[in-house]
Scaffold this motif. Structure first.
Motif, PDB file in Angstrom:
ATOM      1  N   TYR A   3      45.910  81.850  -9.829  1.00 12.86           N
ATOM      2  CA  TYR A   3      44.450  81.735  -9.765  1.00 12.86           C
ATOM      3  C   TYR A   3      43.959  80.751 -10.824  1.00 12.86           C
ATOM      4  O   TYR A   3      43.153  79.876 -10.545  1.00 12.86           O
ATOM      5  CB  TYR A   3      43.799  83.110  -9.963  1.00 12.86           C
ATOM      6  N   VAL A   4      44.488  80.872 -12.046  1.00 15.00           N
ATOM      7  CA  VAL A   4      44.015  80.021 -13.135  1.00 15.00           C
ATOM      8  C   VAL A   4      44.493  78.582 -12.975  1.00 15.00           C
ATOM      9  O   VAL A   4      43.735  77.640 -13.210  1.00 15.00           O
ATOM     10  CB  VAL A   4      44.453  80.593 -14.505  1.00 15.00           C
ATOM     11  N   PHE A  38      50.984  91.532 -19.097  1.00 15.54           N
ATOM     12  CA  PHE A  38      52.129  90.632 -19.114  1.00 15.54           C
ATOM     13  C   PHE A  38      52.899  90.767 -20.419  1.00 15.54           C
ATOM     14  O   PHE A  38      54.129  90.869 -20.427  1.00 15.54           O
ATOM     15  CB  PHE A  38      51.672  89.187 -18.919  1.00 15.54           C
ATOM     16  N   ILE A  81      42.344  95.336 -12.123  1.00 17.05           N
ATOM     17  CA  ILE A  81      42.329  93.927 -11.710  1.00 17.05           C
ATOM     18  C   ILE A  81      42.215  93.835 -10.192  1.00 17.05           C
ATOM     19  O   ILE A  81      41.374  93.111  -9.657  1.00 17.05           O
ATOM     20  CB  ILE A  81      43.602  93.197 -12.190  1.00 17.05           C
ATOM     21  N   PHE A 121      38.574  92.270  -9.186  1.00 20.29           N
ATOM     22  CA  PHE A 121      38.635  90.834  -9.461  1.00 20.29           C
ATOM     23  C   PHE A 121      37.737  90.014  -8.539  1.00 20.29           C
ATOM     24  O   PHE A 121      37.022  89.128  -8.979  1.00 20.29           O
ATOM     25  CB  PHE A 121      40.076  90.336  -9.359  1.00 20.29           C
ATOM     26  N   GLY A 153      53.882  79.692 -18.444  1.00 18.77           N
ATOM     27  CA  GLY A 153      52.589  79.407 -17.811  1.00 18.77           C
ATOM     28  C   GLY A 153      51.817  80.674 -17.527  1.00 18.77           C
ATOM     29  O   GLY A 153      50.597  80.726 -17.717  1.00 18.77           O
ATOM     30  N   ALA A 154      52.511  81.720 -17.075  1.00 17.28           N
ATOM     31  CA  ALA A 154      51.823  82.979 -16.778  1.00 17.28           C
ATOM     32  C   ALA A 154      51.186  83.535 -18.040  1.00 17.28           C
ATOM     33  O   ALA A 154      50.043  84.004 -18.030  1.00 17.28           O
ATOM     34  CB  ALA A 154      52.791  83.991 -16.177  1.00 17.28           C
ATOM     35  N   ILE A 180      41.136  89.039 -16.523  1.00 17.35           N
ATOM     36  CA  ILE A 180      42.285  88.162 -16.794  1.00 17.35           C
ATOM     37  C   ILE A 180      42.905  88.530 -18.143  1.00 17.35           C
ATOM     38  O   ILE A 180      44.126  88.509 -18.315  1.00 17.35           O
ATOM     39  CB  ILE A 180      41.879  86.676 -16.746  1.00 17.35           C
ATOM     40  N   SER A 194      48.293  80.878 -19.220  1.00 22.78           N
ATOM     41  CA  SER A 194      47.125  80.775 -18.351  1.00 22.78           C
ATOM     42  C   SER A 194      46.275  82.037 -18.409  1.00 22.78           C
ATOM     43  O   SER A 194      45.046  81.960 -18.369  1.00 22.78           O
ATOM     44  CB  SER A 194      47.557  80.483 -16.914  1.00 22.78           C
ATOM     45  N   THR A 195      46.914  83.201 -18.508  1.00 23.43           N
ATOM     46  CA  THR A 195      46.102  84.418 -18.607  1.00 23.43           C
ATOM     47  C   THR A 195      45.450  84.510 -19.991  1.00 23.43           C
ATOM     48  O   THR A 195      44.328  84.999 -20.122  1.00 23.43           O
ATOM     49  CB  THR A 195      46.946  85.677 -18.342  1.00 23.43           C
ATOM     50  N   LEU A 230      51.351  87.258 -11.879  1.00 24.29           N
ATOM     51  CA  LEU A 230      51.702  85.967 -11.283  1.00 24.29           C
ATOM     52  C   LEU A 230      50.560  85.479 -10.391  1.00 24.29           C
ATOM     53  O   LEU A 230      50.282  84.281 -10.311  1.00 24.29           O
ATOM     54  CB  LEU A 230      53.005  86.087 -10.490  1.00 24.29           C
ATOM     55  N   TRP A 283      44.430  81.904 -21.652  1.00 24.55           N
ATOM     56  CA  TRP A 283      43.332  80.955 -21.534  1.00 24.55           C
ATOM     57  C   TRP A 283      42.203  81.546 -20.684  1.00 24.55           C
ATOM     58  O   TRP A 283      41.024  81.484 -21.077  1.00 24.55           O
ATOM     59  CB  TRP A 283      43.860  79.658 -20.907  1.00 24.55           C
ATOM     60  N   GLY A 284      42.541  82.149 -19.569  1.00 32.20           N
ATOM     61  CA  GLY A 284      41.512  82.705 -18.690  1.00 32.20           C
ATOM     62  C   GLY A 284      40.766  83.867 -19.347  1.00 32.20           C
ATOM     63  O   GLY A 284      39.614  84.123 -19.029  1.00 32.20           O
ATOM     64  N   LEU A 321      47.349  86.136 -10.963  1.00 29.05           N
ATOM     65  CA  LEU A 321      46.324  85.642 -11.897  1.00 29.05           C
ATOM     66  C   LEU A 321      46.694  84.250 -12.403  1.00 29.05           C
ATOM     67  O   LEU A 321      45.846  83.373 -12.537  1.00 29.05           O
ATOM     68  CB  LEU A 321      46.185  86.591 -13.090  1.00 29.05           C
ATOM     69  N   PHE A 322      47.988  84.071 -12.690  1.00 28.85           N
ATOM     70  CA  PHE A 322      48.498  82.778 -13.151  1.00 28.85           C
ATOM     71  C   PHE A 322      48.145  81.684 -12.143  1.00 28.85           C
ATOM     72  O   PHE A 322      47.561  80.654 -12.493  1.00 28.85           O
ATOM     73  CB  PHE A 322      50.016  82.912 -13.346  1.00 28.85           C
TER      74      PHE A 322
END
Lengths: 289, 323
Positions: free
Chosen positions: A125-126, B299, B276, B280, B42-43, B292, B46-47, A120, B49-50, A122-123
């Protein structure tokens, strides 16, 4: 022959009972061990300077900025998650009690409840830190706001679940009585049902606060940390868990002592909140009947 | 215009505003509820994508390579994946029998007055923030393991053929075994509270029938209670597994953060979450992308594990609702 079987079953039963009791004792021993070390080591470093000096003084300093930072970030996080969580919970209980969408959201909310907090972080962060850095050309990167959004995601499912459960416990006669008087449903939900389930919902908010205030991992790459006092939501901000993490990783034993004092503060806060949640819940229950 | 029609008109206006407000309210609530879905989705996205540079750039090699080299900018996730799996497995192996014992004690053995306080005590273990587990692990438990447990294991189990390699090594205190034990303590309250809850759903007449036939407490627990609640018990174990896989702070301090792969459980290692957390803020570019991507992996794995857990627990709730 039969006595031998009987004796063997009896012995097995005794052994099982002894082992089960030993397992319970072992778990309690770990609880006492962890609490004892936290209290005894934490008390040694608690003093005035812990609350008055900032982390910039390192082993001559305290945790003042981290305490203030934690208070700000936690307050923002709960201010974000409480209204959203209560509304989402009300939707589940009042509008989607037996719909497929309601079942799906309830199911996924339970997963979010135990999702790894570091992901969460990292989420956020992005979706918050990176865009913020791009928009401001790097003048704002990590921020207290990002930290509080990450923590809000951790508190949210707790509040959603308790609100949902507590509203479902309100007797349906109350709904029917109010509706028969011609009250619109939003008024019924806000002014009748939420009031009836008030203490239960408050319990959920307190438990969420207890849960998110001890979280460390998502703060590392959202609020980051700061050795100085910061109050702005767009600044990097220190927090107690992040400061403890940093000090624990440091080889200097004087910093370890300060970290233990910080750990004691968090532990006391979390345990006090849990107890408060229990009493609020118990009182709400008795006044209801 | 008569008085009656005026009030009727104003009532109609009020009906209309009420209806509009109700619709608005409903949509606002629904929006908030959908945010829960958005958070999970989203979690994941976004990870993904990252971490796209590493995930799509290296493909399967990212999963199978054990080489994690920020200097040469090559990243393989096998060492952290291995560490996460092994520590979680150790945690489950220790926590499941312990939790079963606790649940058995609290539902069948303990006198009634003792159940509430002890239950609260076990639940308190879940309330302790993970950073405190981490500190306690590093400053208290690691020295304890180094002084008492590691040498003992090395001298006893380490001498055995086959499984001996698991327990050989210098008494560092840090390592996979220590992390697994700390994780076990952390997940015991979750598993035991699920077990305790479902053990209480077993119909009393079922247990009493078994007792009437002369069963012992153990036989009732093992042959009646456990089969009746098997599915939910497995759900509870998966719930604990999900927790163990994603836990960060408690393992980061006691794992030792080493990327070398060793068979011994007494040696330091790393895990997805601790990689991480450790790296990080010093990482940039591809390194950050790789971290990421690790988050995405974590996840997905925890999501699947928790999905199984909730699925198994859900069908029990249905059964209890029907009964």
């Amino acid at each position: 022959m039969s006595t031998r079987i009987h004796r063997r079953r009896h012995a097995k039963n005794i052994a099982a009972q002894v082992l089960a009791s030993a397992a319970t004792l072992l778990a309690l021993a770990f609880l006492v061990w962890i609490l004892w070390e936290t209290i005894s080591r934490g008390l040694q470093a608690i003093g005035i300077s812990l609350f008055t000096k900032i982390t910039a003084y390192a082993d001559q300093g305290g945790l003042a900025n981290a305490i203030v930072g934690s208070a700000i970030i936690d307050a923002m996080a709960i201010a974000l998650s409480a209204p959203i969580g209560v509304m989402a919970g009300a939707y589940l209980a009042e509008y989607a009690r037996s719909t497929r969408l309601g079942a799906t959201i309830r199911f996924l909310n339970d997963i979010l409840l135990s999702a790894p907090s570091i992901v969460l972080g990292l989420f956020v962060y992005v979706i918050v830190v990176l865009p913020m850095t791009a928009v401001t050309n790097g003048t704002t990167t990590f921020s207290a706001l990002a930290g509080s959004i990450a923590l809000a995601l951790i508190g949210l499912p707790v509040i959603v679940r308790t609100t949902d459960e507590m509203l479902q416990l309100v007797p349906s006669t109350l709904r029917e009585a109010a509706l028969s008087l011609g009250i619109p449903q939003w008024k019924l939900t806000v002014q009748v049902l939420m009031r009836a389930a008030g203490s239960g919902i408050l319990t959920g908010v307190l438990l969420a606060l207890a849960r998110l205030s001890g979280e460390t991992a998502p703060l590392l790459f959202t609020a980051f940390g700061n050795n100085y006092m910061a109050f702005g939501p767009l600044e990097k901000m220190a927090s107690l868990p992040a400061a403890i993490y940093q000090y624990t990783n440091d080889p200097n034993p004087a910093l370890h002592a300060i970290a233990w004092a910080g750990a004691l503060l968090i532990a006391l806060f979390v345990l006090a909140l849990s107890l408060l949640a229990r009493t609020v819940f118990a009182r709400g229950k008795t006044s209801h009947d | 215009m008569s008085v009656a029609s005026v009030t009727l008109d104003s009532n109609r206006g009020r009906d209309r505003t009420d209806a509009r407000n109700d619709a608005l309210f409903r949509w606002a609530l629904r929006f908030c509820a959908l945010l829960v879905l958005a958070a999970l989705l989203g979690a994941a996205l976004s990870t993904l994508w990252g971490g796209r540079e590493v995930l799509f750039g290296d493909g399967w090699r990212f999963l199978t390579s054990a080489q994690w080299n920020p200097v040469e900018n090559r990243y393989g996730a096998w060492a952290p994946i291995y560490g996460t799996l092994v520590t979680s497995l150790i945690a489950i192996v220790i926590a499941v029998p312990l939790s079963f014992g606790i649940a058995l004690f609290l539902t069948e053995i303990a006198p009634a007055w003792l159940r509430a306080p002890i239950g609260t005590g076990i639940e308190l273990l879940a309330a302790i923030p993970s950073i405190i587990y981490g500190m306690w692990g590093l400053f208290v438990f690691v020295p304890f393991m180094a002084a008492h447990v590691d040498p003992l294991l090395d001298a006893s189990l380490g001498r055995l053929p086959w499984i001996g390699t698991l327990f050989q090594g210098p008494p560092l205190g840090l390592g996979l075994l220590t992390a697994g034990i700390v994780l076990a303590v952390m997940i015991v309250p979750f598993i035991s509270s699920v077990m305790r809850e479902v053990f209480q759903t077993v119909p009393v007449r079922l247990k009493e029938s078994a007792y009437a036939l002369g069963s012992t407490t153990w036989e009732v627990a093992w042959d009646i209670v456990l089969p009746y609640t098997r599915q939910a018990v497995i759900g509870g174990i998966f719930l604990g597994l999900g927790r163990a896989l994603g836990e960060t702070m408690a393992v980061t301090f006691v794992l030792g953060n080493a990327y070398g792969l060793t068979a011994s459980l007494l040696m330091p290692g790393t895990s997805i979450s601790s990689s991480i957390a450790n790296e990080f803020n010093e990482a940039a570019g591809l390194h950050r992308s790789a971290l990421i991507a690790l988050g995405f992996l974590l996840f997905v794995v925890t999501f699947i594990v928790l999905l199984i857990a909730r699925w198994m627990l859900r069908s029990l709730q249905r059964k209890a609702g029907k009964a």
